[in-house]
Design a protein around this motif. Structure first.
Motif, PDB file in Angstrom:
ATOM      1  N   TYR A 166       0.826  -1.210   0.000  1.00  0.00           N
ATOM      2  CA  TYR A 166       0.000   0.000   0.000  1.00  0.00           C
ATOM      3  C   TYR A 166       0.858   1.258   0.000  1.00  0.00           C
ATOM      4  CZ  TYR A 166      -3.434   3.500   1.262  1.00  0.00           C
ATOM      5  OH  TYR A 166      -4.218   4.619   1.263  1.00  0.00           O
ATOM      6  N   VAL A 167       1.877   1.298   0.851  1.00  0.00           N
ATOM      7  CA  VAL A 167       2.738   2.483   0.924  1.00  0.00           C
ATOM      8  C   VAL A 167       3.438   2.709  -0.416  1.00  0.00           C
ATOM      9  CG1 VAL A 167       4.797   3.437   2.001  1.00  0.00           C
ATOM     10  CG2 VAL A 167       3.057   2.374   3.411  1.00  0.00           C
ATOM     11  N   GLY A 168       3.906   1.628  -1.050  1.00  0.00           N
ATOM     12  CA  GLY A 168       4.547   1.775  -2.352  1.00  0.00           C
ATOM     13  C   GLY A 168       3.598   2.290  -3.405  1.00  0.00           C
ATOM     14  N   ALA A 169       2.359   1.769  -3.424  1.00  0.00           N
ATOM     15  CA  ALA A 169       1.390   2.179  -4.450  1.00  0.00           C
ATOM     16  C   ALA A 169       0.972   3.635  -4.288  1.00  0.00           C
ATOM     17  CB  ALA A 169       0.169   1.267  -4.401  1.00  0.00           C
ATOM     18  N   VAL A 170       0.619   4.032  -3.060  1.00  0.00           N
ATOM     19  CA  VAL A 170       0.142   5.404  -2.872  1.00  0.00           C
ATOM     20  C   VAL A 170       1.270   6.408  -3.113  1.00  0.00           C
ATOM     21  CG1 VAL A 170       0.551   5.453  -0.373  1.00  0.00           C
ATOM     22  CG2 VAL A 170      -1.198   6.923  -1.352  1.00  0.00           C
ATOM     23  N   THR A 171       2.498   6.074  -2.711  1.00  0.00           N
ATOM     24  CA  THR A 171       3.613   6.992  -2.942  1.00  0.00           C
ATOM     25  C   THR A 171       3.974   7.046  -4.419  1.00  0.00           C
ATOM     26  OG1 THR A 171       4.457   6.375  -0.758  1.00  0.00           O
ATOM     27  CG2 THR A 171       5.937   7.597  -2.186  1.00  0.00           C
ATOM     28  N   ALA A 172       3.914   5.913  -5.112  1.00  0.00           N
ATOM     29  CA  ALA A 172       4.219   5.894  -6.547  1.00  0.00           C
ATOM     30  C   ALA A 172       3.199   6.704  -7.336  1.00  0.00           C
ATOM     31  CB  ALA A 172       4.269   4.453  -7.050  1.00  0.00           C
ATOM     32  N   LEU A 173       1.918   6.570  -6.995  1.00  0.00           N
ATOM     33  CA  LEU A 173       0.891   7.329  -7.706  1.00  0.00           C
ATOM     34  C   LEU A 173       1.007   8.821  -7.427  1.00  0.00           C
ATOM     35  CD1 LEU A 173      -2.206   4.992  -7.263  1.00  0.00           C
ATOM     36  CD2 LEU A 173      -1.020   5.526  -9.393  1.00  0.00           C
ATOM     37  N   ALA A 174       1.223   9.180  -6.153  1.00  0.00           N
ATOM     38  CA  ALA A 174       1.391  10.600  -5.824  1.00  0.00           C
ATOM     39  C   ALA A 174       2.640  11.160  -6.494  1.00  0.00           C
ATOM     40  CB  ALA A 174       1.477  10.775  -4.309  1.00  0.00           C
ATOM     41  N   GLY A 175       3.721  10.365  -6.518  1.00  0.00           N
ATOM     42  CA  GLY A 175       4.939  10.813  -7.179  1.00  0.00           C
ATOM     43  C   GLY A 175       4.768  10.968  -8.669  1.00  0.00           C
ATOM     44  N   ALA A 176       3.988  10.067  -9.279  1.00  0.00           N
ATOM     45  CA  ALA A 176       3.735  10.183 -10.720  1.00  0.00           C
ATOM     46  C   ALA A 176       3.010  11.491 -11.035  1.00  0.00           C
ATOM     47  CB  ALA A 176       2.923   8.985 -11.206  1.00  0.00           C
ATOM     48  N   LEU A 177       2.044  11.850 -10.186  1.00  0.00           N
ATOM     49  CA  LEU A 177       1.326  13.112 -10.402  1.00  0.00           C
ATOM     50  C   LEU A 177       2.266  14.306 -10.272  1.00  0.00           C
ATOM     51  CD1 LEU A 177      -2.030  12.561  -8.455  1.00  0.00           C
ATOM     52  CD2 LEU A 177      -1.721  12.698 -10.925  1.00  0.00           C
ATOM     53  N   TRP A 178       3.081  14.333  -9.210  1.00  0.00           N
ATOM     54  CA  TRP A 178       3.928  15.483  -8.965  1.00  0.00           C
ATOM     55  C   TRP A 178       5.071  15.584  -9.972  1.00  0.00           C
ATOM     56  CZ3 TRP A 178       5.060  20.085  -7.798  1.00  0.00           C
ATOM     57  CH2 TRP A 178       6.354  20.490  -7.534  1.00  0.00           C
ATOM     58  N   LEU A 179       5.758  14.477 -10.225  1.00  0.00           N
ATOM     59  CA  LEU A 179       6.927  14.539 -11.098  1.00  0.00           C
ATOM     60  C   LEU A 179       6.538  14.711 -12.558  1.00  0.00           C
ATOM     61  CD1 LEU A 179       9.252  11.870  -9.451  1.00  0.00           C
ATOM     62  CD2 LEU A 179       9.357  14.361  -9.275  1.00  0.00           C
ATOM     63  N   THR A 180       5.350  14.244 -12.943  1.00  0.00           N
ATOM     64  CA  THR A 180       4.879  14.528 -14.303  1.00  0.00           C
ATOM     65  C   THR A 180       4.742  16.030 -14.499  1.00  0.00           C
ATOM     66  OG1 THR A 180       3.717  12.424 -14.453  1.00  0.00           O
ATOM     67  CG2 THR A 180       3.008  14.156 -15.952  1.00  0.00           C
ATOM     68  N   PHE A 181       4.335  16.705 -13.452  1.00  0.00           N
ATOM     69  CA  PHE A 181       4.196  18.166 -13.535  1.00  0.00           C
ATOM     70  C   PHE A 181       5.499  18.878 -13.211  1.00  0.00           C
ATOM     71  CE2 PHE A 181       3.446  22.140 -11.266  1.00  0.00           C
ATOM     72  CZ  PHE A 181       2.898  22.879 -12.296  1.00  0.00           C
ATOM     73  N   GLY A 182       5.959  18.740 -11.962  1.00  0.00           N
ATOM     74  CA  GLY A 182       7.124  19.507 -11.516  1.00  0.00           C
ATOM     75  C   GLY A 182       8.426  19.052 -12.132  1.00  0.00           C
ATOM     76  N   GLY A 183       8.568  17.743 -12.385  1.00  0.00           N
ATOM     77  CA  GLY A 183       9.811  17.255 -12.969  1.00  0.00           C
ATOM     78  C   GLY A 183      10.066  17.796 -14.355  1.00  0.00           C
ATOM     79  N   PHE A 184       8.998  18.083 -15.089  1.00  0.00           N
ATOM     80  CA  PHE A 184       9.144  18.646 -16.431  1.00  0.00           C
ATOM     81  C   PHE A 184       9.934  19.946 -16.408  1.00  0.00           C
ATOM     82  CE2 PHE A 184       7.550  21.695 -19.549  1.00  0.00           C
ATOM     83  CZ  PHE A 184       7.742  21.018 -20.742  1.00  0.00           C
ATOM     84  N   TYR A 185       9.666  20.798 -15.418  1.00  0.00           N
ATOM     85  CA  TYR A 185      10.326  22.094 -15.351  1.00  0.00           C
ATOM     86  C   TYR A 185      11.798  21.974 -14.965  1.00  0.00           C
ATOM     87  CZ  TYR A 185       5.574  23.842 -15.548  1.00  0.00           C
ATOM     88  OH  TYR A 185       4.281  24.110 -15.935  1.00  0.00           O
ATOM     89  N   VAL A 186      12.151  20.852 -14.349  1.00  0.00           N
ATOM     90  CA  VAL A 186      13.551  20.635 -13.980  1.00  0.00           C
ATOM     91  C   VAL A 186      14.376  20.179 -15.191  1.00  0.00           C
ATOM     92  CG1 VAL A 186      15.113  19.292 -12.510  1.00  0.00           C
ATOM     93  CG2 VAL A 186      12.940  20.111 -11.600  1.00  0.00           C
ATOM     94  N   VAL A 187      13.799  19.317 -16.025  1.00  0.00           N
ATOM     95  CA  VAL A 187      14.592  18.679 -17.085  1.00  0.00           C
ATOM     96  C   VAL A 187      14.498  19.371 -18.438  1.00  0.00           C
ATOM     97  CG1 VAL A 187      14.377  16.442 -15.966  1.00  0.00           C
ATOM     98  CG2 VAL A 187      12.723  17.075 -17.708  1.00  0.00           C
ATOM     99  N   ARG A 188      13.638  20.356 -18.582  1.00  0.00           N
ATOM    100  CA  ARG A 188      13.399  20.886 -19.913  1.00  0.00           C
ATOM    101  C   ARG A 188      14.460  21.879 -20.406  1.00  0.00           C
ATOM    102  NH1 ARG A 188       8.945  25.150 -21.285  1.00  0.00           N
ATOM    103  NH2 ARG A 188      10.395  25.223 -23.003  1.00  0.00           N
ATOM    104  N   SER A 189      15.512  22.111 -19.655  1.00  0.00           N
ATOM    105  CA  SER A 189      16.480  23.144 -20.030  1.00  0.00           C
ATOM    106  C   SER A 189      17.775  22.589 -20.608  1.00  0.00           C
ATOM    107  CB  SER A 189      16.820  23.999 -18.799  1.00  0.00           C
ATOM    108  OG  SER A 189      17.402  23.178 -17.785  1.00  0.00           O
ATOM    109  N   GLY A 190      17.847  21.284 -20.846  1.00  0.00           N
ATOM    110  CA  GLY A 190      19.122  20.701 -21.266  1.00  0.00           C
ATOM    111  C   GLY A 190      19.635  21.234 -22.583  1.00  0.00           C
TER     112      GLY A 190
END
Length: 539
Positions: free
Chosen positions: A61-85
């Motif tokens: 359960y902890v793995g699933a809920v953290t993975a889903l929450a992380g997918a939501l956040w990193l799909t959004f916030g991670g984009f702004y980190v990696v888009r400057s290469g």
């Protein structure tokens, strides 16, 4: 394709990125999200709600809920980190060096894609470690199952990270999406992905939410438990009472679901390589056509034929403007009276430089609407709108001098703190100007609490933008943080309402304006301390 060269480019770029402040800020936010995903057993703030219930905090359960929450956040916030290469290669002139090598465009783009994916995968890995720590810290079930813990990150999070990494490559190679407008476009797309991806009919399994929800509902049925009226929800929400518990040992992904995730990764690879059709790889002949290089070559040949200008060795050297010799220009004395006002005016001009007339037309229309619409509409809808419109301009605060290569020049400014204060004040002027119509309406209506919240919001926005710009040295972090705060605010979450837009019986229900002001002052202190620390290191 030379695998060794490709791996070297990707790993080298990855190492450079993880040393940047934007990576650390996003990583800390991801760790905080991992903490929120596994709240205290008595908490009424939850990330996942299965009809008024949650799973016992075991590895699955902890793995699933953290993975889903992380997918939501990193799909959004991670984009702004990696888009400057790619942009960084262009500004640092590394791209021009690569353009002179036999490296193919497809190999270069794929190396950038791998670098993006490594950055996002490293954040996903940190989330997995956070999930393990939270399972042990909560103590409901300390028996660790590594497979059940890691599987959700591999099947749910990483395919979306691949898609995000590829989208960053695509956006960087499309001129219209390369700058701040692309950041806003991705914000909208990320919302569509986060909402539509939870549907059972989402392509390639979407976020994987539907499969997880089905498995959890089946587990609850086997334990003779019923879901409440709210059904399954994913996202930070407040519930009326602590959630009940049920035992969930993980989901068994079907072959079709696994195949869909593999196809999603392959699609991401194809999207990353798609710009090969038009990306010039920093070759000016491809970027600007053959006319410009031919003209440059002609001018160079003409200059060479003319030869160097003759220099008279006996001619006196030109007088330096800093010389005190007779006839030389006098030294410039520091101007005291009204100096800060002129400095502020200059910072306002710099902040608003290059703003399109169409932007001003929309800003004017919003101001007119603020005086014409009903009061409830002005406070509840128009105020958030006018304090969203300048988001791309606010994001320049604190990062302009770094991104435009002026940091060394401005570093010689004798009163750096005064310049930083003037830059922050320029954002304050813009914020106040955009929100002047709602303020006037509140003052006329005698809405003192609303005006107090407005003042808190006016201080909060430029303080957040300036502090994040100074700390991260990029405009993208503010965009990545402010847009979600704004979105949560307009969805009537009072806890994040810094401007007084969420109201009950006409009264603002958000945090106290004094608290918002204190937070703004703290962010300004961080701004000054960070600036002083950097100057001391360079000195």
């Amino acid at each position: 394709m030379n695998v060794r060269v490709l791996a070297g480019l990707a790993v080298g770029d990855f190492r450079d990125r993880v040393r940047r402040p934007a990576y650390a800020v996003t990583l800390l936010a991801a760790i905080g999200l991992g903490y929120l995903a596994v709240p205290n057993v008595n908490s009424t703030w939850v990330i996942m709600d299965v009809g008024g219930n949650r799973g016992i905090y075991n590895s699955a359960y902890v793995g699933a809920v953290t993975a889903l929450a992380g997918a939501l956040w990193l799909t959004f916030g991670g984009f702004y980190v990696v888009r400057s290469g790619i942009a960084r290669d262009e500004t640092s002139r590394v791209g021009q060096i690569l353009a002179a090598t036999p490296l193919r465009t497809s190999n270069y783009l794929f190396a950038k894609f791998l670098s993006n994916l490594l950055v996002l995968a490293s954040m996903t890995g940190v989330l997995a470690v956070t999930a393990l720590v939270m399972q042990l810290a909560r103590g409901e079930n300390r028996s660790v199952d590594p497979v059940a813990l890691i599987e959700p990150f591999l099947l749910l999070s990483l395919p979306l990270m691949a898609l995000t990494a590829a989208a960053a490559i695509l956006f960087e190679t499309v001129p219209l999406l390369r700058a701040g407008f692309g950041n806003v476009v991705w914000f909208v797309l990320a919302l569509v992905i986060s909402i539509g991806g939870q549907s059972g009919s989402a392509p390639f399994g979407g976020l994987g939410v539907h499969q997880v929800a089905q498995s959890m509902n089946a587990a609850m049925g086997n334990q003779h438990l019923e879901a409440g009226e709210g059904g399954f929800s994913l996202g930070l929400t407040k519930v009326s009472k602590p959630l009940g518990t049920f035992l969930w040992d993980g989901f068994d992904p079907s072959g079709g679901f696994v195949l869909g995730r593999v196809v999603l990764v392959l699609l991401a690879c194809a999207v990353a390589l798609l710009p090969t059709l038009w990306f010039g790889r920093f070759d000016p002949a491809r970027a600007a056509g053959s006319a410009a290089p031919a003209k440059a070559a002609e001018e160079a040949a003409t200059a060479a034929a003319a030869g160097p200008a003759a220099v008279d060795p006996l001619a006196p050297a030109p007088a330096s403007p800093w010389s005190t010799a007779p006839g030389a220009l006098p030294r410039t004395e520091p101007i005291q009276a009204g100096a800060f006002g002129r400095l502020l005016a200059g910072e306002v001009r710099i902040l608003l430089q290059g703003v399109s007339p169409w932007w001003w037309a929309v800003a004017g229309a919003l101001t007119v609407a603020g005086f014409a619409l009903p009061m409830d509409t002005v406070t509840g809808m128009l105020l958030p709108a006018v304090w969203l419109w300048p988001v791309l301009i606010w994001s320049r605060l604190g990062s302009q001098q770094v991104e435009n290569g002026l940091e060394v020049l401005l570093g010689a400014y004798p009163t750096a703190r005064r310049r930083m204060l003037a830059e922050w004040a320029s954002g304050l002027v813009l914020t106040a100007a955009m929100g002047v119509a709602p303020l006037v309406r509140m003052l006329v209506a005698g809405d003192g609490p609303g005006a107090a919240h407005w003042l808190g919001g006016m201080l909060f926005i430029p303080s957040l933008a300036m502090s994040l710009g100074v700390v991260s040295r990029t405009h993208r972090v503010f965009q990545a943080i402010y847009l979600p705060i704004w979105y949560i605010l307009v969805n009537n979450v009072a806890a994040l309402d810094f401007m007084g837009a969420v109201r009950v019986n006409g009264e603002p229900t958000g945090p106290s304006p004094l608290l918002v002001t204190a937070l703004s002052a703290a962010m300004l202190a961080v701004m000054f301390l960070t600036g002083s620390a950097r100057r001391n290191v360079k000195g």
